[in-house]
Scaffold this motif. Structure first.
Motif, mmCIF file in Angstrom:
data_model
loop_
_atom_site.group_PDB
_atom_site.id
_atom_site.type_symbol
_atom_site.label_atom_id
_atom_site.label_comp_id
_atom_site.label_asym_id
_atom_site.label_seq_id
_atom_site.Cartn_x
_atom_site.Cartn_y
_atom_site.Cartn_z
ATOM 1 N N UNK A 40 -78.117 60.932 39.719
ATOM 2 C CA UNK A 40 -79.595 60.925 39.400
ATOM 3 C C UNK A 40 -79.781 59.596 38.980
ATOM 4 N N UNK A 41 -81.137 59.429 39.088
ATOM 5 C CA UNK A 41 -81.947 58.133 38.669
ATOM 6 C C UNK A 41 -82.959 58.491 37.840
ATOM 7 N N UNK A 42 -82.970 58.108 36.571
ATOM 8 C CA UNK A 42 -83.885 58.468 35.558
ATOM 9 C C UNK A 42 -84.580 57.148 34.896
ATOM 10 N N UNK A 43 -85.765 56.923 34.887
ATOM 11 C CA UNK A 43 -86.577 55.777 34.219
ATOM 12 C C UNK A 43 -86.027 54.375 34.712
ATOM 13 N N UNK A 44 -85.500 54.439 35.967
ATOM 14 C CA UNK A 44 -84.983 53.025 36.242
ATOM 15 C C UNK A 44 -83.510 52.600 36.372
ATOM 16 N N UNK A 45 -82.871 53.786 35.993
ATOM 17 C CA UNK A 45 -81.337 53.545 35.717
ATOM 18 C C UNK A 45 -80.659 54.824 36.523
ATOM 19 N N UNK A 46 -79.422 54.536 36.936
ATOM 20 C CA UNK A 46 -78.449 55.555 37.124
ATOM 21 C C UNK A 46 -78.184 56.269 35.981
ATOM 22 N N UNK A 47 -78.205 57.759 35.832
ATOM 23 C CA UNK A 47 -77.738 58.588 34.802
ATOM 24 C C UNK A 47 -76.011 58.564 34.805
ATOM 25 N N UNK A 48 -75.310 57.923 34.289
ATOM 26 C CA UNK A 48 -73.781 57.872 34.443
ATOM 27 C C UNK A 48 -73.263 59.267 33.803
ATOM 28 N N UNK A 49 -73.623 59.702 32.799
ATOM 29 C CA UNK A 49 -73.136 60.666 31.939
ATOM 30 C C UNK A 49 -72.170 60.010 30.719
ATOM 31 N N UNK A 50 -71.763 60.976 29.910
ATOM 32 C CA UNK A 50 -71.042 60.610 28.667
ATOM 33 C C UNK A 50 -69.415 60.151 29.309
ATOM 34 N N UNK A 51 -69.169 60.535 30.476
ATOM 35 C CA UNK A 51 -67.559 60.388 30.918
ATOM 36 C C UNK A 51 -67.783 59.816 32.472
ATOM 37 N N UNK A 52 -68.944 59.214 32.720
ATOM 38 C CA UNK A 52 -69.197 58.664 34.028
ATOM 39 C C UNK A 52 -69.460 59.726 35.197
ATOM 40 N N UNK A 53 -69.383 61.042 34.762
ATOM 41 C CA UNK A 53 -69.463 61.883 35.784
ATOM 42 C C UNK A 53 -70.915 62.540 35.929
ATOM 43 N N UNK A 54 -71.878 61.928 35.374
ATOM 44 C CA UNK A 54 -73.368 62.367 35.748
ATOM 45 C C UNK A 54 -73.596 62.642 37.125
ATOM 46 N N UNK A 55 -74.324 63.578 37.554
ATOM 47 C CA UNK A 55 -74.703 63.825 39.074
ATOM 48 C C UNK A 55 -73.513 64.103 39.901
ATOM 49 N N UNK A 56 -72.417 64.271 39.376
ATOM 50 C CA UNK A 56 -71.310 64.720 40.189
ATOM 51 C C UNK A 56 -71.530 66.292 40.656
ATOM 52 N N UNK A 57 -72.569 66.696 41.506
ATOM 53 C CA UNK A 57 -72.889 68.091 41.585
ATOM 54 C C UNK A 57 -71.847 68.820 42.591
#
Length: 295
Positions: free
Chosen positions: A141-158
């Protein structure tokens, strides 16, 4: 030159890029061989890096890798059985200590998305969701020019998503498609290419129905995430998505059919990945550039 490496469970691809002109070369690949006894990732990487240093003077190294990555520290937070003993490895720390130049490390799907939005046919991207459909289902997930990593680095792990009580990887991956059709036709040797050939050129009803079912599951997943984050683009990648002419109109039609928010439908563009197997390396370079060159 900046060295670029893309680590997968099967192969390690590598190349170089000139940070002044951003002209790049993809140089080759070698088997990862992660299942070999006493496997150590840094030993395999040393073969690649040393070969690059034989020809180029490297200013740094940009790595894209399978697994959950802490993109700030360079540590592998989690890796599945395809890369045993990889969890906890800090590639950034070890390689910087050994070679003396800066190293960046980012997850492979995050890197592929960074590659697409920075080197692909897009301009001034506000936000983008990427799904990589393969043996499993990866996401970024890319938001406002940055990858969204999430709180524990698992953002976007669909790939860990559930649909009707089933793991999404079990119903919306290339592996699930092949397993379904192989069982129905009674031939365990078939692959995805055979299935699409049967659907496109022979209108084989088993192949057509199985692909239609796969499309539905993927679009349901897309719809759920679009409802949550409302991205400008949804970018679909992975080997199966090379069948653009067959899949794209069907996926767009299905998305328009099931999504009741017509404002979102009008403002969400579904695209297919355009950079192929170079996206991960180019995205790794983008991450390196932001981490080291732009500061």
């Amino acid at each position: 030159m900046i060295g670029m490496i893309d680590i997968g469970g099967t192969n390690i691809k590598y190349g170089v890029i000139d940070p002044t002109t951003e002209n790049y070369q993809l140089l080759g690949e070698l088997p990862t061989e992660a299942q070999k006894e006493n496997f150590k990732m840094e030993d395999r990487l040393a073969i690649v890096i040393d070969s690059l240093l034989d020809t180029y003077s490297l200013q740094g190294l940009a790595i894209s890798t399978a697994g959950v990555v802490n993109a700030e520290t360079g540590e592998i937070v989690f890796a599945n059985k395809n890369l045993p003993n990889y969890k906890g490895t800090n590639l950034k720390e070890r390689l910087e200590s050994k070679y003396g130049f800066p190293v960046s490390v980012e997850n492979d799907v995050n890197s592929a998305l960074l590659g697409e939005v920075n080197f692909g046919p897009y301009e001034n991207v506000h936000s983008a969701l990427m799904l990589a459909i393969g043996t499993g289902v990866g996401g970024a997930l890319y938001l406002n020019g940055e990858i969204h990593h999430g709180f524990s680095q698992s953002g976007g792990e669909v790939g860990y998503s559930l649909m009707n009580g089933k793991n999404i990887e079990d119903i919306a991956s290339t592996k699930s498609l092949v397993e379904r059709v192989a069982k129905e036709v009674g031939d365990p040797t078939i692959d995805g290419r055979w299935i699409f050939d049967q659907a496109i050129n022979h209108r084989n009803p088993i192949a057509v129905e199985a692909i239609d079912s796969l499309i539905t599951e993927i679009v349901y997943l897309v719809n759920n995430f679009v409802a949550l984050v409302n991205p400008e683009y949804v970018i679909l990648g992975g080997g199966i998505m090379e069948q653009v002419d067959y899949l794209k109109p069907r996926m767009i039609s299905k998305f328009q059919e099931i999504n009741k928010n017509k404002l979102v439908v009008r403002n969400t563009t579904i695209e297919f990945a355009s950079l192929g197997n170079q996206a991960g390396m180019l995205g790794a370079y983008v991450h390196f550039k932001k981490s080291h060159l732009d500061k």
